[in-house]
Each structure stands twice: as structure tokens, then as C-alpha cells.
Enzyme design. Structure first.
Site, PDB file in Angstrom:
ATOM      1  N   GLU A 137      -9.714   5.868   3.076  1.00  0.00           N
ATOM      2  CA  GLU A 137     -10.549   4.797   3.587  1.00  0.00           C
ATOM      3  C   GLU A 137      -9.625   3.619   3.848  1.00  0.00           C
ATOM      4  O   GLU A 137      -8.575   3.506   3.237  1.00  0.00           O
ATOM      5  CB  GLU A 137     -11.623   4.409   2.561  1.00  0.00           C
ATOM      6  N   SER A 142       1.654  -9.631  -0.948  1.00  0.00           N
ATOM      7  CA  SER A 142       1.332  -8.203  -0.855  1.00  0.00           C
ATOM      8  C   SER A 142       1.549  -7.612   0.533  1.00  0.00           C
ATOM      9  O   SER A 142       1.739  -6.410   0.664  1.00  0.00           O
ATOM     10  CB  SER A 142      -0.108  -7.965  -1.300  1.00  0.00           C
ATOM     11  N   LYS A 153       0.807  -1.217   0.000  1.00  0.00           N
ATOM     12  CA  LYS A 153       0.000   0.000   0.000  1.00  0.00           C
ATOM     13  C   LYS A 153       0.843   1.271   0.000  1.00  0.00           C
ATOM     14  O   LYS A 153       0.447   2.288  -0.561  1.00  0.00           O
ATOM     15  CB  LYS A 153      -0.942   0.006   1.207  1.00  0.00           C
TER      16      LYS A 153
END
Ligand SMILES: Cc1ncc(COP(=O)(O)O)c(C=O)c1O
Lengths: 268, 404
Positions: free
Chosen positions: B119, B386, B97
Site C-alpha cells: 500500500e 525522513s 522507506k
């Protein structure tokens, strides 16, 4: 001339302002909606706007969010909103009905199917919060074939070049969003609205109705001074939500509230 | 050579369209901000100074490049294809991210916007946003479903430590989609001062394109690492799909490499036959939500359905529009694995490699655990790991009946 255009033209010709009253269809219960619509008209609404409940109402404040959740819990769908409109039309074939909602509801039914069914039910126009003109060609073509108005929004952040393009593409009226925020917000700046509306009028020949943030007679009057009409929603939705345990009391309460607004904008 | 005559892939087209998907379905109030962001991004993306600044941050702050790690014991245990892990779990803050938030923070700075919002589902994007906000001194507010706050409490605490305000979202299903609704409402209200950092390749144009470009560093590195280690391109890329950013980040730089297959793994939750899943590409239909036209989990009336996944980061009823397009044109395949399969893979990777994967990433590992044995030993697979699973320890321990 369409029912919507005729209604607005009559107000403009008479030098008075239009009043559009919004409620969420199916809140607090499906059977409350049609009597509520008649009460809005008795109170003095020129146009009634029926909110189509959607699971993800991105542009709504808490009042309309909660009312949409209640309506969905009652099993209300776009098809049942059309049924409510048809029922309203049995007792009233003069007051324009505008549906307001989110694109996915209409897209799911299919633009062509929606337009035909809406026309047949007696709907006059559609406001889709998340459908800017850039994305609207297909929906608009289907609506136009049934003589339904697609009403576009203009916001305080809209440049005047863009507003001109929107005005050109729109029909019925332009819905000017009075503030940066969600429905029912409490930071309406009427001086701001006055400035922006006079700029908007330079590029827009459609009637301009102003909504978001009008909560009482005072703000209604201030906005009506500069607009062709006002749109009132959250405060009426609150009236209905507060009486959800006593639905029989809703029509009279709505009528009274709308009459106050009517009076406010008729005595500028 | 095969494929040399083909026109290179060039999407999105005008208006942010990936075929029929994407676009910009938002309230008029936001159109100006989206135009402004698009113009700025288009101007900066090939700007040497901007690239230098971004590359510097990715190297010195995020810790890139991340390794492409050969999982030898996992490969041996599965007995099929050779499995490499792209170690996004080793990034600062523990997931992919931050590749995106570092980039968008630079944009916020250039726009002179002092406040950022985000969010978050799993909390990884919230942490990554709060982190870059702290680093460059911006005010930060993160919207998070109250359901997710309960299951990702460690990340909530981290965000608060980083100085962010975490706002619990009580509407709808109280998860990621509702957090996104509230973030949009905030943005509409504070658009002059605020930049909204969307955490996936989702939302209105330019987000799907822009977040893809920021995440594409994953695939660029993986491509050259694989060429270096193996002297050839991989046969297959595998990644989990929530909104689709880690998958698109890995896949996109390979889009014109015709021999490279791609598999996106959605969350099948309790099973695709139940309604308790989060797999719109497998079991959804096209519609419009959060500014984009894409596959959604929706009912007959177009209402968005509640989703379920054991991993908060995959618990989303939509998917980035470019994946919707790739599904339709067949550039990638989209499958799904259940909560139970993901949990098993979580344990498998711990046991065989000493790596604790995020429950999201465990979905990709689970698919490989199922399919690699059927592949030839000469085949090369790259799995996008990830994120790391520290945030999920409480969830897994609870399932094991252990209170931590
Ligand atoms: C570790 C990890 N992987 C994957 C995802 C899913 O997002 P995306 O599909 O955008 O990569 C998340 C989201 O929170 C995440 O935290």
C-alpha cells in the site's frame, strides 16, 4: 439449548442442511432491513445473519463493501442494528439472529455493554471477521455470560492442529471460509471444499457451515453435500442493492431467491 | 551509573503485544501466513548470512550510512539548541522507506514468493517496494488511493517505470487506509504466492516489530555518529509520525538511554480543534484497525474517520502500536503541527540549508523551529529528515499559484 444450537440440531437430526442468509443492516435504507429479514425466513432461511456496517471492511468484496458504504451513509450504527433486531423479534422469536462485523464496532461499545444489549435485543451469536481465537478471550467471556455464541472461522489455510484448537474454543457452529479470498469471490472450488471439510470434521464436533462464494443453486447444492449448512451473502446483498430505487420490491425478490436455494439444498 | 540496574526494554511480548496494543486482528485466512513470516523472521534476524546480505544491500544499494548533518545556519537562525539532521532523504529513492523494503524483499525471496504487494500514501513506500521488486525480479502491485494518485503523480509514474502495477483505490476516503484495506484483500486472495510488504510499523504482528527492526539502522547510525561527533548522546530526537516507522527507526536504539527525550510529530492538518487532521495519538482513542490494537481516529460508533494532512504520507487514521504504548508509558511525547507550519518549515529548510524536505519530514522540522529557540544552546537535537521533497513540488507550487 440455545436457539442457534437447537436450530442446527434439528436440521442435523432430520438429515437436512441449514441455510443461513446474510444481508447488510441498513442497506438500501434502515427501514428495509426488518421486512427483508422476515422475507429471508419466509423463503426458507433457518438462520439470519445481519451485517454490521463498518467503514473499513477488510475481508469484503465489492458487493458488501458498497452495501456497507450505503448503510453508513444512512447513519446506521451498531446501536441501530440492535434496534432492528429487537423489531424483528417482535414478529419472530424462533429464528436465530447472528450479527457479523468487525471488532472495532463491538470494542467501541464495550464488550460487556454490547453483550447485555445484544442479549436483550434478541441476538443469538456473533461473528467477528477480524477476531481470531488468540485475541478473543475478553470478548468471549462477556458474550458467554449472556449465553451468546462467538462463532469462529476456519479457512483453507488453517492447519488441522489449529482447526482443532479453534473448534474447541468456538461455540454455535464453525464458519468454514470456502476459499482464499473476500466475500463474493467467484473462484469457489467445491472439490477443494469437500476435501477440507472432511479433514475439519476429524477435529471438530461443532456443526460446520460453509460460506463465501456460494452464488447460485448449483454451488449451494455442491457445498451442501459436504457441509451441515451453507451461508449465502453477496448474492442477496446484490438483490437488495439492485432494487435500491424500488425498495418495496425487495422482500418478494429475496424470498424467491432464498426459496431457490432452499429447494436446491433440500433435494441433494 | 544511573540506569544500569534497569531491565532493558524488550517488547513486543507474546502475540506481538506492546502492553495492551498490537496483536493480530486479522481474518483467519491470513493467520498462517503471519505465523510463517514470524517464524522465518525470528530465525533470520540474528542469522549471520542474512545480516551480511542485508548490510551489504544497505551499503551498496541504498547508500548507507546516511550522514548526520549539522544544520549550522538553521541552528543560528533559530538561536537555540544545536540541530542535526539525519539525512534519510539521501537514501536511494529518497526516503527511509527503502530500509524496510530491502529487508522484506530478502524475506520474500527466502519464502520463494514470486509476487509482492504494497500500500502507499505518498508513493514513497510504493516506489521503494517497486524498486526492490525490479531489482530482484518479482512481480509487484501497489495499491494507492485515487486521491493520493492525484497529488503524488510523479511517484505514480516512477512506480510504473519500475514495472509495478499501480491500482487506484476508489473506496472510502481514497487515501492510505483504503489502500491498506485493498492490499489486505489482495493478500487474502493470493496469500500462497504473495508477500505483503507493509510500509510502516503498523499492521498485525510481526510487522510492527519487523519493520521497526529494519528501520532501526537509522537510530543505530545516528547514535554512534552523535557519539563520534559530540562525544555524547543527544538530548532530544524528533521525527514525524504517519504510521510511525521513521520515528521508531530513529528512537528505538535509544530506548534504554534514559537521558534521551523523544518527540513524535503528528499531522495537525487544519488544526487539532477541527476534524481535519491525522493525529490519533493526540486526539484519538484506542481501537482495532488493520490487524492492530492502537490509537485511532474514530467516532462514537467505532467508524474510522476521514483524515486530512497536506502530506499524503501522514494521512492515516491509525499509528503503529509501539508508539501507542510509548505514549501511555511516557517514553516519548507526541505532538502535532499544522499544514501551514509544515509548509513554513519546508521553506525554512530550503532557505537556510539548501535542503528540500518531504512535506512529511517538514512536520518534524516545524516542531523544532517552534521549540528549539526555547532550548539551551548546549542541547543537541537530532531531527529525522525522513525524505526529500521533490515529490511535493507540485503541491507546494500549486499553493503558490504556480502551475508546473
Ligand atoms: C518521507 C516520508 N516520511 C514519513 C512518512 C510517514 O511514514 P512513517 O511514519 O511510517 O515514517 C512517509 C510515508 O509515506 C514518507 O514518505
Amino acid at each position: 439449548m440455545s436457539r442457534l444450537a437447537a436450530t442446527l440440531a434439528a436440521r442435523l437430526a432430520g438429515g437436512t442442511r441449514a441455510l443461513t442468509a446474510f444481508i447488510t443492516a441498513g442497506d438500501p435504507g434502515p427501514e428495509a432491513t426488518v421486512p427483508a429479514l422476515h422475507a429471508l425466513v419466509r423463503g426458507g432461511a433457518d438462520i439470519v445473519e445481519l451485517g454490521v456496517p463498518f467503514s473499513d471492511p477488510e475481508a469484503e468484496g465489492p458487493s458488501i463493501q458498497r452495501s456497507s458504504e450505503r448503510a453508513l451513509a444512512n447513519g446506521v450504527t451498531l446501536a441501530s442494528v440492535l434496534d432492528m433486531t429487537r423489531e424483528f423479534r417482535n414478529g419472530n422469536d424462533v429464528t436465530p439472529v447472528v450479527l457479523m462485523g468487525y471488532l472495532n464496532s463491538v470494542m467501541r461499545m464495550g464488550y460487556e455493554a454490547f453483550a447485555c444489549r445484544a442479549r436483550e435485543a434478541g441476538v443469538d451469536g456473533l461473528i467477528v471477521v477480524n477476531l481470531p481465537p488468540e485475541e478473543a478471550a475478553e470478548a468471549q467471556a462477556s458474550l458467554a455470560r449472556q449465553d451468546l455464541d462467538l462463532i469462529f472461522l476456519v479457512a483453507p489455510t488453517t492447519s488441522s492442529e489449529r482447526a482443532a484448537r479453534i473448534a474447541q474454543r468456538g461455540s454455535g457452529f464453525i464458519y468454514y471460509v470456502s476459499l482464499k479470498g473476500v466475500t463474493g469471490a467467484r473462484h469457489l472450488d467445491t472439490a477443494d471444499v469437500a476435501r477440507n471439510i472432511s479433514a475439519l470434521r476429524e477435529v471438530c464436533s461443532l456443526p460446520v457451515q460453509v460460506g463465501f462464494g456460494i452464488r447460485d443453486a448449483e454451488s449451494a447444492r455442491a457445498v451442501a453435500r459436504v457441509a451441515d449448512g451453507i451461508v449465502v451473502g453477496s448474492m442477496l446483498v446484490d438483490v437488495m442493492g439492485e432494487r435500491r430505487d424500488d425498495p418495496a420490491s425487495i422482500p418478494a425478490a429475496l424470498e424467491k431467491r432464498v426459496a431457490l436455494l432452499r429447494d436446491a439444498i433440500d433435494t441433494l | 551509573m544511573a540506569g544500569t540496574n534497569k531491565t532493558p526494554y524488550r517488547e513486543p511480548r507474546r502475540g506481538g503485544r506492546f502492553g495492551p496494543y498490537g496483536g493480530r486482528f486479522v481474518a483467519e485466512t491470513l493467520m498462517h501466513a503471519l505465523d510463517q513470516l514470524t517464524t522465518l523472521y525470528e530465525a533470520l534476524k540474528d542469522d549471520d548470512d542474512f545480516r551480511r546480505e542485508l548490510d551489504h544491500d544497505l551499503a551498496s544499494y541504498v547508500g548507507r550510512p546516511t550522514p548526520l548533518y549539522l544544520a549550522e545556519r538553521l541552528t543560528a537562525e533559530l538561536g537555540g539548541a544545536k540541530i542535526y539532521l539525519k539525512r534519510e532523504d539521501l537514501n536511494h529513492t529518497g526516503a527511509h522507506k527503502i530500509n524496510n523494503t530491502v529487508g522484506q524483499a530478502l524475506l520474500a525471496k527466502r519464502m520463494g514468493k514470486p509476487r509482492i504487494i504494497a500500500e502507499t500514501g505518498a508513493g514513497q513506500h510504493g516506489v521503494a517496494t517497486a524498486t526492490v521488486a525490479a531489482r530482484i525480479g518479482l512481480e509487484c502491485r501497489v495499491y494507492m488511493g485515487s486521491e493520493d494518485i492525484a497529488r503524488q503523480s510523479a511517484n505514480v509514474y516512477r512506480m510504473k517505470m519500475l514495472g509495478a502495477q499501480v491500482v487506484p483505490v476508489e473506496s472510502g476516503s481514497k487515501t492510505l487506509k483504503d489502500a491498506m484495506n485493498d492490499a489486505m484483500r489482495d493478500w487474502v486472495t493470493n496469500v500462497d504466492t504473495t508477500h505483503y510488504i507493509i510500509g510502516s510499523v503498523a499492521g498485525p504482528h510481526p510487522y510492527p516489530m519487523m519493520v521497526r527492526d529494519f528501520q532501526a539502522v537509522i537510530g543505530r547510525e545516528a547514535r554512534s555518529q552523535c557519539l563520534g561527533l559530540e562525544g555524547r548522546l543527544p538530548d532530544l530526537l524528533v521525527a514525524c509520525i504517519g504510521g510511525g516507522s521513521n520515528a521508531m527507526g530513529l528512537f528505538y536504539p535509544f530506548v534504554d538511554d534514559e537521558g534521551v527525550d523523544m518527540v513524535g510529530v503528528e499531522a495537525a492538518g487544519l488544526g487539532l480543534g477541527t476534524e481535519q487532521h491525522a493525529a490519533p495519538l493526540n486526539a484519538g482513542t484506542p481501537g482495532v484497525l488493520h490487524g492492530q490494537h492502537t490509537y485511532l481516529m474514530q467516532d462514537q460508533d467505532g467508524q474510522i474517520m476521514q483524515t486530512h494532512s497536506i502530506s499524503a504520507g501522514l494521512d492515516y487514521p491509525g499509528v503503529g502500536p509501539e508508539h501507542a504504548y510509548w505514549k501511555d508509558i511516557g517514553r516519548a511525547r507526541y505532538t502535532a503541527v499544522t499544514d501551514d507550519e509544515a509548509l513554513e518549515a519546508f521553506r525554512l529548510l530550503n532557505r537556510t540549508e539548501g535542503i528540500l524536505p518531504a512535506l512529511e519530514s517538514s512536520h518534524a522540522v516545524a516542531w523544532v523551529a517552534r521549540e528549539a529557540p526555547k532550548m539551551a544552546t548546549a542541547d543537541i537535537v537530532i531531527v529525522n529528515l525522513s525524505g526529500r521533497g521533490d515529490k511535493d513540488i507540485n503541491t507546494v507550487a500549486e499553493l503558490d499559484g504556480i502551475g508546473l
